[in-house]
Design a protein around this motif. Structure first.
Motif, short mmCIF file in Angstrom:
data_model
loop_
_atom_site.label_atom_id
_atom_site.label_comp_id
_atom_site.label_asym_id
_atom_site.label_seq_id
_atom_site.Cartn_x
_atom_site.Cartn_y
_atom_site.Cartn_z
N GLY A 251 3.21 -0.19 -3.16
CA GLY A 251 2.28 0.92 -3.31
C GLY A 251 1.97 1.18 -4.77
N ILE A 252 0.76 1.55 -5.06
CA ILE A 252 0.33 1.88 -6.43
C ILE A 252 0.75 3.31 -6.73
CG2 ILE A 252 -1.63 2.18 -7.97
CD1 ILE A 252 -3.10 0.08 -6.33
N LYS A 253 1.64 3.49 -7.72
CA LYS A 253 2.13 4.82 -8.07
C LYS A 253 1.09 5.55 -8.90
CE LYS A 253 7.08 3.95 -7.77
NZ LYS A 253 8.39 4.12 -8.44
N ILE B 94 -2.61 0.80 -0.90
CA ILE B 94 -1.58 1.79 -0.58
C ILE B 94 -1.26 2.57 -1.85
CG2 ILE B 94 0.77 2.16 0.26
CD1 ILE B 94 0.54 -0.56 1.71
N LYS B 95 -1.35 3.88 -1.78
CA LYS B 95 -1.02 4.74 -2.90
C LYS B 95 0.33 5.41 -2.67
CE LYS B 95 -5.72 5.95 -4.37
NZ LYS B 95 -6.64 7.10 -4.62
N PHE C 76 3.47 8.27 0.79
CA PHE C 76 2.58 7.11 0.70
C PHE C 76 1.32 7.45 1.50
CE2 PHE C 76 6.92 5.39 0.60
CZ PHE C 76 6.88 4.56 -0.50
N THR C 77 0.18 6.91 1.06
CA THR C 77 -1.04 7.15 1.82
C THR C 77 -1.89 5.88 1.86
OG1 THR C 77 -2.97 8.60 2.11
CG2 THR C 77 -2.36 8.03 -0.17
N TYR C 78 -2.55 5.68 2.96
CA TYR C 78 -3.42 4.50 3.18
C TYR C 78 -4.29 4.79 4.40
CZ TYR C 78 0.38 3.58 6.47
OH TYR C 78 1.33 3.70 7.46
N MET C 79 -5.29 3.96 4.59
CA MET C 79 -6.15 4.08 5.77
C MET C 79 -5.63 3.14 6.86
SD MET C 79 -8.21 6.46 5.03
CE MET C 79 -9.24 6.35 6.50
N GLY C 80 -5.58 3.65 8.04
CA GLY C 80 -5.08 2.84 9.15
C GLY C 80 -5.73 3.21 10.47
#
Length: 375
Positions: free
Chosen positions: A190-192, A371-372, A318-322
Motif C-alpha cells: 500500500g502507498i503510505k 491501494i492507499k 487501507f483503502t482501495y476500490m473493489g
C-alpha cells in the motif's frame, strides 16, 4: 355364431367370414353406415346367380365404380366375373380385408384397425386422423436446485454453488467471474499517504438479527453514518465472515465484520473490522444473544447497539476500490480496512463456527489497482 368385432384403439382383430354367413355381416355393415349391394335372401347366390344379385352389382354406386380401373382391352374376351366374387371383393374393400388363399375362395380375412394408420394412407386421411387425436401433454421443465440457471440457482461457499461457479449462475452474477476490481484481496504494498480519517457518527440504535443462509447479519436502525473523502454514507447493516476475507501481507484473521454503508446516490462504502482471537467482544456477544432459532427469521432485539464499541481504538486504515464479496459481486465499492484488529474470544468464534464453519470468498487478483495506507 362368430361375430366380426372392431377392437378399440391399437388392437388388431382377425376374423374369418364365410359366405354362408354373409347376410349377417352385411346387416351389421348397414348398421355401421356402410353402403353395400343387396344380397339374395337365402345368401346362397354363389351357385345360383339370380337376377336380383346381377341387378345389385350393376347398380353399384358411382364412387365404387370409379375406384375400379377400367379393364384394358384384351386380345380375347374374358369370361364374365361371378357376381358373388365381385361382392366379396367389394366387401373386402369396405372392411380393409385381404384376399383369401386361392384354394378357398369362399373365405374373406378381415383385419380391423380402429386407430392404426395404414402405411401408405392418403395425406388427407392421415392429417384427419392426427387432428382427431388428443394433443400430447407438454413436458414440464425441471429445474434442479444445483443447476447454474434460473431462480432456483443457489450460491454457496462450496460444491456446485461455490465461488468458482457464481458468475455462471445468473446473468446478474457475471461480474463474479468477469470483473477486474473484485474483492477480497491480499493487501500488499500500500502507498503510505496522509489520509483523512474516517469520521464515524455512530450512536446507540435499535437492531434486528437475521441468519440469511450465508451469514449472521445485523440490520441497524437509521441514524448511523460515516463521512469519508467528502461524502456521507449511511449505515445499513453489518455481518460476519469466518475466516477473514481480507488478508494483510498474506496474514488471515479468525473473523471479520463488514459494516455496509450507502450514500444518497446509491454508492457503497464498506468498513472491514478484523477480528482476532483474544478477549470477548461485547458487541459480538450482544448479537449472539439475539440469534434467531431458524434461518430466514429476523429477530428484533429489545436493547440497542453502540457500534463505536466494535471499532478499534486506532483508526488508521487501507483503502482501495473493489466489489461486494458475495453475488452479484457489484464493483465500484469503496473499501476501508481497519489496520488494527479487534479481539474476539474463542467461545464467540465457536458459536459462529457452528452456524458457518467457512463463509469466506477466496482472494481475488488485485489487478494492479492502487491501494492507499494511512500513516
Amino acid at each position: 355364431m362368430p361375430r366380426a368385432f372392431v377392437a378399440p384403439e391399437e388392437t388388431v382383430v382377425m376374423s374369418k367370414i364365410r359366405t354362408p354367413r354373409l347376410p349377417h355381416l352385411i346387416a351389421a355393415l348397414f348398421c355401421a353406415g356402410a353402403s353395400l349391394p343387396v344380397l339374395p335372401a337365402d345368401g346362397h347366390g354363389h351357385d345360383a346367380k339370380p337376377a336380383a344379385a346381377k341387378k345389385a352389382v350393376a347398380e353399384a354406386p358411382a364412387a365404387s365404380a370409379a375406384e375400379t380401373k377400367p379393364a384394358k382391352p384384351a386380345a380375347r374376351a374374358e369370361p364374365p366375373q361371378d357376381p358373388m366374387d365381385k361382392l366379396r371383393e367389394r366387401l373386402a374393400e369396405k372392411l380393409g380385408a385381404t384376399k383369401a388363399a386361392p384354394s378357398n375362395p369362399n373365405v374373406v380375412r378381415v383385419a380391423a384397425r380402429a386407430s392404426a394408420e395404414p402405411e401408405h394412407a392418403p395425406a388427407a386421411a392421415t392429417a384427419a386422423a392426427h387432428a382427431a387425436r388428443p394433443a400430447a401433454p407438454k413436458a414440464r421443465a425441471v429445474v434442479s436446485h444445483d443447476a447454474p440457471a434460473g431462480h432456483a440457482a443457489h450460491w454457496s461457499y462450496e460444491g456446485a454453488g461455490g465461488p468458482s461457479g457464481w458468475g455462471a449462475m445468473k446473468p446478474e452474477f457475471a461480474k463474479c467471474s468477469t470483473g477486474t476490481r473484485q474483492s477480497p484481496i491480499d493487501i500488499r504494498e500500500g502507498i503510505k499517504v496522509q489520509l483523512d480519517p474516517v469520521q464515524f457518527d455512530y450512536r446507540p440504535s435499535g437492531f434486528r438479527v437475521i441468519d440469511n443462509g450465508h451469514t449472521v447479519q445485523v440490520n441497524v436502525a437509521a441514524g448511523n453514518s460515516i463521512e469519508v473523502m467528502g461524502r456521507r454514507y449511511d449505515l445499513l447493516q453489518f455481518h460476519f465472515h469466518r475466516p477473514s476475507e481480507e488478508r494483510i501481507d498474506g496474514k488471515q484473521f479468525d473473523m471479520v465484520a463488514h459494516l455496509v454503508h450507502k450514500d444518497a446516490e446509491g454508492r457503497l462504502a464498506v468498513v472491514a473490522v478484523l477480528l482476532d482471537r483474544g478477549s470477548a467482544q461485547p458487541i459480538v456477544q450482544t448479537v449472539w444473544n439475539n440469534l434467531p432459532l431458524e434461518k430466514g427469521d429476523e429477530v428484533p432485539a429489545k436493547g440497542s447497539l453502540d457500534l463505536n464499541a466494535l471499532l478499534p481504538p486506532e483508526r488508521s486504515y487501507f483503502t482501495y476500490m473493489g466489489s461486494l464479496t458475495t453475488p452479484p459481486c457489484s464493483e465500484g465499492v469503496l473499501w476501508m480496512v481497519m489496520k488494527q484488529p479487534v479481539s474476539i474470544s474463542q467461545e464467540q468464534i465457536a458459536i459462529f463456527s457452528r452456524l458457518y464453519p467457512m463463509n469466506a470468498r477466496p482472494i481475488q487478483s488485485a489487478s494492479g489497482r492502487l491501494i492507499k495506507e494511512s500513516n
